[in-house]
Design a protein around this motif. Structure first.
Motif, PDB file in Angstrom:
ATOM      1  N   UNK A 109      -1.702 103.961  -9.988  1.00 45.11           N
ATOM      2  CA  UNK A 109      -0.815 102.807  -9.878  1.00 45.11           C
ATOM      3  C   UNK A 109       0.042 102.879  -8.622  1.00 45.11           C
ATOM      4  N   UNK A 110       0.481 104.068  -8.259  1.00 49.06           N
ATOM      5  CA  UNK A 110       1.266 104.212  -7.016  1.00 49.06           C
ATOM      6  C   UNK A 110       0.420 103.788  -5.820  1.00 49.06           C
ATOM      7  N   UNK A 118       6.374 105.418 -14.270  1.00 48.28           N
ATOM      8  CA  UNK A 118       5.671 105.971 -13.116  1.00 48.28           C
ATOM      9  C   UNK A 118       6.323 107.291 -12.731  1.00 48.28           C
ATOM     10  N   UNK A 119       5.504 108.299 -12.478  1.00 46.09           N
ATOM     11  CA  UNK A 119       6.035 109.608 -12.091  1.00 46.09           C
ATOM     12  C   UNK A 119       6.750 109.493 -10.746  1.00 46.09           C
ATOM     13  N   UNK A 123      10.745  98.378 -11.919  1.00 45.18           N
ATOM     14  CA  UNK A 123       9.714  98.465 -12.960  1.00 45.18           C
ATOM     15  C   UNK A 123      10.379  98.376 -14.324  1.00 45.18           C
ATOM     16  N   UNK A 124       9.779  97.580 -15.207  1.00 49.53           N
ATOM     17  CA  UNK A 124      10.279  97.429 -16.571  1.00 49.53           C
ATOM     18  C   UNK A 124       9.187  97.845 -17.548  1.00 49.53           C
ATOM     19  N   UNK A 141      -7.757 111.121 -10.709  1.00 50.53           N
ATOM     20  CA  UNK A 141      -6.319 110.929 -10.578  1.00 50.53           C
ATOM     21  C   UNK A 141      -5.733 110.374 -11.867  1.00 50.53           C
ATOM     22  N   UNK A 142      -4.455 110.654 -12.061  1.00 49.05           N
ATOM     23  CA  UNK A 142      -3.768 110.180 -13.264  1.00 49.05           C
ATOM     24  C   UNK A 142      -3.495 108.684 -13.149  1.00 49.05           C
TER      25      UNK A 142
END
Length: 613
Positions: free
Chosen positions: A301-302, A325-326, A348-349, A295-296
């Motif tokens: 992260x998701x 993040x996609x 998210x920053x 996985x990417x």
């Protein structure tokens, strides 16, 4: 409705009967094992999406191929579905749900502040019961110290129950002043509420505020000559350090943030999560797992966000990551669930400069170092490098080691060699050699100083990565010389030397305590192997220069041999011995006049004959 994969009649019937309601779905394989659990606010649409399209994700494609049965449970709302999904994942640990196992059994502190007389307890499950939860606590020792602190300085209820009915009786905790006894008598509710307020502030990171309040109270008690009470308050203030890590990373920003970095090497990844509360790093999580489905970074992260933030109650205001993040369906669904659970948007920053970028760089460095260290522990070479770090108290694992040696005879033809070991193996493509330029005297210290300076000045100028460790062949004198060059360049590279006689290993900055590792120490043998290779490389280069100088001096003594003809001879025959074995015609063939060729061969014959006598 058409499907992209071949489905059994049972699956088709199930898909047709799934309602348009919120709920949780479970996928089973041929062995009747749950392989995936998911939730959705519209079960029909979500479940069908697995079968009516082609999937780019290896994980999802493999999942669909193994589904033989589907079960679902409808819920009254999406929040119920979210809670049920989390519980089922923890219970069954399905193969195709990414499981971040680091925190699944870590404890929480449950603060029952919804009761008239609040109390705290340690639990391992978060429930929707009106209580406030803090955690999970990765460092269980730290948690025990926090509970011990609260037990010592805040005499709250110890019965772990609602005592507002006052149907209890005096217990041992009451007798030793660890509980004020609201279960059987009237107490000062204002004082009790003050204790509750202080504990709440401590868990929310407002340590300085509590400290100020304790200080004011301590001063009042001292003025009233209540010195024993003042001493207790002083000790309570001093013990507040348990609520923060002793650290160098402290900022002046009163803000809650989570700093998250991920490193991927081959089929493994490691997530480094720093929890920053009120400007201080108060905790960290490290999770290393195998990336089975390739996985990417974004997908991983998701998955981490879903498992962490949908069960973690102490959520930060902002999450700091390295890259965007996609924004796919999975991420959008997570953001909706997060807002539903926490009543705020997920933010998210991605900082480029400043304080948060420095914290992010710290997390990135830690994740990379930790992953490489864990992978190295799994093989023989890795264990050796980890052992090297631990045996010599180095700051980091020496993935790249550069070793220097000097070779000369009474100061003539001085050379330095540098050999390189990368990941524990010699890499001769990285070897370098230096013809020393200092005055021709046998000054090994000056020669070492020059070689080290030239090497790392060049790396500085070319903006190339520095080694993790430098080894010097020699004792303290050579080590001091190398250290001086590094200081002149403003570099901080870990520096060691290996003395030949006793095979002592000196580390820069700890000159008085050399390491005398055992004769069969793997670290000592490793250093000796690198040192011997540097010595061999230096000797080889020194012999080459000395031989070349000798040839030049002999040929220069023959009338008619100048620079051009000398180069022709050396290019054709390489050495004096080979030239001496040639005929006049052979020399003429490369452009040497016959009379000069005859004189040269006669001279060489007489020179070699006298040398052999």
């Amino acid at each position: 409705m058409s499907y992209k994969v071949n489905l059994s009649q049972q699956l088709i019937k199930t898909l047709e009967s799934i309602p348009n309601e919120s709920g949780v779905y479970q996928y089973f394989d041929a062995s009747n094992t749950i392989i995936y659990v998911g939730k959705s606010k519209c079960l029909k649409k979500r479940v069908r999406s697995y079968f009516d399209r082609t999937h780019d994700s290896m994980r999802t494609a493999q999942l669909v191929q193994h589904i033989v049965r589907i079960e679902y449970t409808t819920t009254q709302n999406e929040l119920e579905a979210l809670i049920l999904e989390c519980n089922l994942i923890k219970k069954y640990q399905p193969k195709y749900n990414v499981l971040f196992k680091d925190g699944k059994t870590y404890p929480y502190i449950k603060f029952n502040n919804h009761l008239k007389y609040p109390y705290i307890e340690k639990v391992r499950q978060v429930k929707q019961d009106g209580a406030k939860y803090y955690g999970p606590y990765v460092d269980t020792y730290k948690l025990s110290q926090i509970l011990k602190y609260i037990d010592q300085y805040y005499p709250l209820v110890k019965c772990n129950k609602d005592v507002s009915n006052r149907d209890g009786k005096a217990c041992l905790d009451y007798q030793i002043n660890r509980c004020v006894g609201p279960c059987f008598k009237e107490i000062d509710d204002l004082q009790y509420n003050e204790w509750v307020s202080q504990i709440k502030d401590l868990f929310e990171g407002k340590v300085s505020l509590v400290s100020q309040r304790l200080k004011v109270e301590m001063q009042l008690q001292a003025k009233s000559l209540n010195f024993e009470k003042a001493a207790v308050l002083r000790n309570q203030m001093m013990a507040l350090d348990i609520f923060t890590n002793k650290q160098d990373v402290i900022t002046q920003v009163d803000k809650n943030e989570d700093i998250i970095a991920i490193s991927i090497i081959d089929q493994h990844y490691l997530i480094q999560h720093l929890l920053v509360r009120k400007g201080k790093i108060i905790d960290q999580r490290k999770i290393m797992q195998e990336n089975t489905f390739r996985q990417s970074r974004s997908d991983l992260l998701i998955q981490y966000f879903r498992q962490f933030y949908l069960s973690f109650v102490d959520c930060a205001i902002e999450v700091v990551c390295e890259e965007p993040i996609e924004e796919n369906d999975q991420f959008n669904e997570f953001c909706e669930s997060y807002e539903l659970m926490h009543n705020k948007k997920f933010t998210i920053s991605i900082p480029k400069i400043g304080r948060r970028r420095r914290l992010l760089n710290l997390a990135i460095k830690n994740s990379s170092e930790a992953l490489r260290a864990e992978l190295y522990k799994s093989d023989k070479t890795g264990k050796l490098l980890v052992e090297t770090k631990e045996s010599l108290n180095l700051k980091s694992i020496p993935y790249r080691i550069e070793c220097f040696d000097i070779s000369n005879i009474q100061g003539t033809d001085p050379v330095a060699s540098m050999v390189v070991a990368i990941n524990g193996k010699m890499d001769n493509s990285e070897y370098r050699r230096f013809k020393i330029r200092v005055k021709q005297t046998p000054d090994d210290f000056a020669m070492m100083r020059e070689a080290v300076f030239r090497r790392y000045k060049r790396l500085q100028d070319d903006h190339k990565k520095m080694p993790d460790l430098i080894i010097i062949d020699g004792g303290l004198g050579q080590l001091h010389a190398a250290a001086e060059s590094l200081r002149d360049l403003g570099l901080s590279i870990e520096l060691t030397s290996l003395a030949k006689r006793e095979e002592l290993i000196y580390v820069d900055g700890d000159f008085n305590s050399p390491y005398q590792l055992g004769r069969f120490s793997q670290v000592r043998l490793f250093f000796q192997r690198i040192r011997d290779e540097a010595h061999r490389f230096a000797i080889t280069y020194h012999k080459k220069l000395r031989s070349k100088r000798t040839i030049h001096s002999i040929l220069d003594e023959v009338h008619g041999i100048g620079k051009s003809r000398r180069e022709k001879l050396l290019n054709a025959f390489k050495s004096v011995d080979v030239i001496a074995d040639q005929t006049v015609q052979n020399l003429v063939d490369i452009g040497i006049p016959s009379n000069v060729a005859s004189d040269l061969l006669s001279y060489l014959k007489s020179h070699l004959d006298s040398k052999n006598l």
